[in-house]
Each structure stands twice: as C-alpha cells, then as structure tokens.
Write a protein that holds these residues in place. Structure first.
Motif, mmCIF file in Angstrom:
data_model
loop_
_atom_site.group_PDB
_atom_site.id
_atom_site.type_symbol
_atom_site.label_atom_id
_atom_site.label_comp_id
_atom_site.label_asym_id
_atom_site.label_seq_id
_atom_site.Cartn_x
_atom_site.Cartn_y
_atom_site.Cartn_z
ATOM 1 N N ASN A 71 0.304 13.158 14.838
ATOM 2 C CA ASN A 71 1.199 14.480 14.905
ATOM 3 C C ASN A 71 2.050 14.647 13.750
ATOM 4 O O ASN A 71 2.901 15.670 13.681
ATOM 5 N N GLU A 72 2.449 13.448 12.831
ATOM 6 C CA GLU A 72 3.666 13.562 12.063
ATOM 7 C C GLU A 72 2.758 12.756 10.820
ATOM 8 O O GLU A 72 1.873 11.910 10.895
ATOM 9 N N PRO A 73 3.162 13.114 9.458
ATOM 10 C CA PRO A 73 2.667 12.374 8.333
ATOM 11 C C PRO A 73 2.974 10.821 8.532
ATOM 12 O O PRO A 73 4.201 10.485 8.695
ATOM 13 N N LEU A 74 2.047 10.227 7.953
ATOM 14 C CA LEU A 74 2.247 8.606 7.920
ATOM 15 C C LEU A 74 2.996 8.326 6.659
ATOM 16 O O LEU A 74 2.678 8.971 5.582
ATOM 17 N N ILE A 75 3.606 6.998 6.780
ATOM 18 C CA ILE A 75 4.268 6.544 5.626
ATOM 19 C C ILE A 75 3.300 5.436 5.004
ATOM 20 O O ILE A 75 3.038 4.687 5.635
ATOM 21 N N ALA A 76 3.110 5.481 3.793
ATOM 22 C CA ALA A 76 2.349 4.321 3.065
ATOM 23 C C ALA A 76 3.188 3.087 3.053
ATOM 24 O O ALA A 76 4.199 3.004 2.929
ATOM 25 N N LEU A 77 2.445 1.995 3.420
ATOM 26 C CA LEU A 77 2.942 0.717 3.825
ATOM 27 C C LEU A 77 3.016 0.239 2.052
ATOM 28 O O LEU A 77 2.294 0.451 1.272
ATOM 29 N N LYS A 78 4.261 -0.420 1.976
ATOM 30 C CA LYS A 78 4.445 -1.346 0.338
ATOM 31 C C LYS A 78 4.292 -2.605 0.304
ATOM 32 O O LYS A 78 3.554 -3.059 -0.157
ATOM 33 N N ASP A 79 5.157 -3.264 1.150
ATOM 34 C CA ASP A 79 5.182 -4.529 0.956
ATOM 35 C C ASP A 79 4.706 -5.239 2.466
ATOM 36 O O ASP A 79 5.370 -5.538 3.198
ATOM 37 N N VAL A 80 3.201 -5.478 2.121
ATOM 38 C CA VAL A 80 2.899 -6.372 3.299
ATOM 39 C C VAL A 80 2.940 -7.974 3.039
ATOM 40 O O VAL A 80 2.519 -8.264 2.099
ATOM 41 N N MET A 81 3.538 -8.458 4.050
ATOM 42 C CA MET A 81 3.896 -9.881 4.051
ATOM 43 C C MET A 81 3.192 -10.502 5.241
ATOM 44 O O MET A 81 2.818 -11.787 5.304
ATOM 45 N N TYR A 82 2.770 -9.865 6.267
ATOM 46 C CA TYR A 82 2.187 -10.622 7.438
ATOM 47 C C TYR A 82 0.979 -9.627 8.005
ATOM 48 O O TYR A 82 0.960 -8.550 7.996
ATOM 49 N N ILE A 83 0.005 -10.289 8.636
ATOM 50 C CA ILE A 83 -0.948 -9.513 9.372
ATOM 51 C C ILE A 83 -0.815 -10.073 10.813
ATOM 52 O O ILE A 83 -0.613 -11.307 11.125
ATOM 53 N N ILE A 84 -0.542 -9.177 11.654
ATOM 54 C CA ILE A 84 -0.249 -9.500 13.100
ATOM 55 C C ILE A 84 -1.468 -9.109 14.062
ATOM 56 O O ILE A 84 -1.906 -8.117 14.107
ATOM 57 N N VAL A 85 -1.610 -10.104 14.839
ATOM 58 C CA VAL A 85 -2.970 -10.024 15.571
ATOM 59 C C VAL A 85 -2.418 -9.785 17.021
ATOM 60 O O VAL A 85 -1.578 -10.192 17.642
ATOM 61 N N HIS A 86 -2.907 -8.777 17.561
ATOM 62 C CA HIS A 86 -2.649 -8.132 18.959
ATOM 63 C C HIS A 86 -4.142 -7.992 20.039
ATOM 64 O O HIS A 86 -5.076 -7.883 19.459
ATOM 65 N N HIS A 87 -3.768 -7.831 21.512
ATOM 66 C CA HIS A 87 -4.797 -7.504 22.164
ATOM 67 C C HIS A 87 -4.408 -6.279 22.866
ATOM 68 O O HIS A 87 -3.192 -6.064 22.942
ATOM 69 N N THR A 88 -5.324 -5.476 23.373
ATOM 70 C CA THR A 88 -4.860 -4.117 24.005
ATOM 71 C C THR A 88 -4.241 -4.605 25.490
ATOM 72 O O THR A 88 -3.488 -3.736 25.989
#
Ligand SMILES: [Zn+2]
Length: 165
Positions: free
Chosen positions: A16-33
């Motif tokens: 619904n809104e413009p997304l903002i580009a990720l710049k400094d990725v330091m982590y990968i975070i794992v989730h479950h639904t």
C-alpha cells in the motif's frame, strides 16, 4: 542492487505504500508463522488487512513444500522490532512449537541463508532466531527449531561454504 535469482519465486505482492530499500544488512532473522496452514497469501492478507501494514512484513517466505517466495525482498520489513532496518526476515510456514519444519523447508532455508550470507558478507553467527533478539519473549521460530543446530548445519552440510573467521 541485489541480483534476483530464479529459485526465489516472485508472486508480485502489492504494497500500500512505497517500500524503502534495505541498506546495511547485518542479520538474517528466522521466524515461523505460528499459525498452521498459513501460506504467504494468507500472511499477506493478515498483515495488510488486520495489522494495517503496507503488506507482508517478512522479506522472504518459505512454504511447507519448501518453495521460497519473495515478500518485501530487499526492502525494509516489519518483522522484528528495532531490527527491521538492518536485517532480512525469513518466515517459514508452520508452528514449530507444535511440529518441526519440513525437510524441504530446511533445505530451502539453508540455501537462502547461504545465498544471503555471501551477498552481505556475513557469517553464520549473524543468523538469529527471532527469540534470540533482545527483549523478545515469544518462542519464534518455535521451540522445536534449534537455532544452534541450524547454524552448525549450514557449515557442515554445505562443503563449499566457508564460514568467515
Ligand atoms: Zn517471529
């Protein structure tokens, strides 16, 4: 600019809104639904309609059959309080308090994590379960999801992958 790969499916979710580009990725975070039987479309509808967000909060989603689908991709997500600007959130369909991820899901998660580690020049220590973040009290990605074991498996099951010192 990050390269999209063929094994990451893009179903062109609308936001619904413009997304903002990720710049400094330091982590990968794992989730479950946490919800059993929720696929990416159901999760998208929930985040958009019930939560009132722009769209699905996760960067990538892994279905029960192992299919990897782009959510927000390389844009700032809404999945981990105070970490959204510096992480990629990957959500696996299922409730891993009650059951375990499918082999296909684990294989896909491994593949995606290795791809992202290389892209952002990170080591396996930068892969975190949601519950490992400061201040998080929920069990996400579920008590049956052993994060330490998963990080180790990335190193041992992928002979071509060399962890950073
Ligand atoms: Zn979570």
């Amino acid at each position: 600019m990050k390269v999209e790969t063929g094994w990451i499916k893009d179903i062109n979710l609308s936001f619904n809104e413009p997304l903002i580009a990720l710049k400094d990725v330091m982590y990968i975070i794992v989730h479950h639904t946490e919800e059993i039987g929720w696929d990416i479309n159901k999760t998208q509808r929930f985040h958009q309609d019930q939560r009132g967000w722009s769209g699905i909060g996760y960067n990538f989603f892994i279905e029960e059959n192992g299919e990897i689908i782009k959510g927000r991709g390389y844009h700032v997500g809404a999945h981990a309080y105070s970490y959204n600007e510096k992480s990629i959130g990957i959500c696996l369909a299922g409730n891993f308090d009650l059951h375990t991820p499918s082999i296909e899901q684990l294989n896909s998660l491994t593949k995606l994590c290795i791809f992202l580690l290389h892209q952002y020049n990170l080591s396996t220590t930068h892969i975190l379960g949601h519950r490992e973040l400061k201040g998080v009290t929920k069990s996400c990605p579920g008590k049956n999801f052993n994060m330490g074991q998963f990080r180790e498996s990335i190193k041992t099951e992928w002979p071509n992958y060399k962890d950073k010192e």
